[in-house]
Design a protein around this motif. Structure first.
Motif: not given
Length: 52
Positions: A7-12, A28-32, A37-40
């Motif tokens: 859910m976080l991935f789809l929202a972010w 893949g690089l974009y999502t990584f 960034q989300l984790g930080l």
């Protein structure tokens, strides 16, 4: 827990678009980068609340 991460991935992150990301590696690089960034952001928000 996996449901929460999805859910976080789809929202972010935006959806895969072949015109924006011609190669799967680019997406893949974009999502990584976005995931990092989300984790930080979540970590800094948690640490800020913890130190208050």
């Amino acid at each position: 827990m996996n449901c929460l991460f999805e859910m976080l991935f789809l929202a972010w992150c935006k959806q895969y678009d072949p015109q924006t990301f011609p190669q799967a590696k680019d997406y893949g690089l974009y999502t990584f980068r976005e995931g990092l960034q989300l984790g930080l952001c979540l970590m800094s928000a948690g640490l800020g609340a913890w130190t208050d």
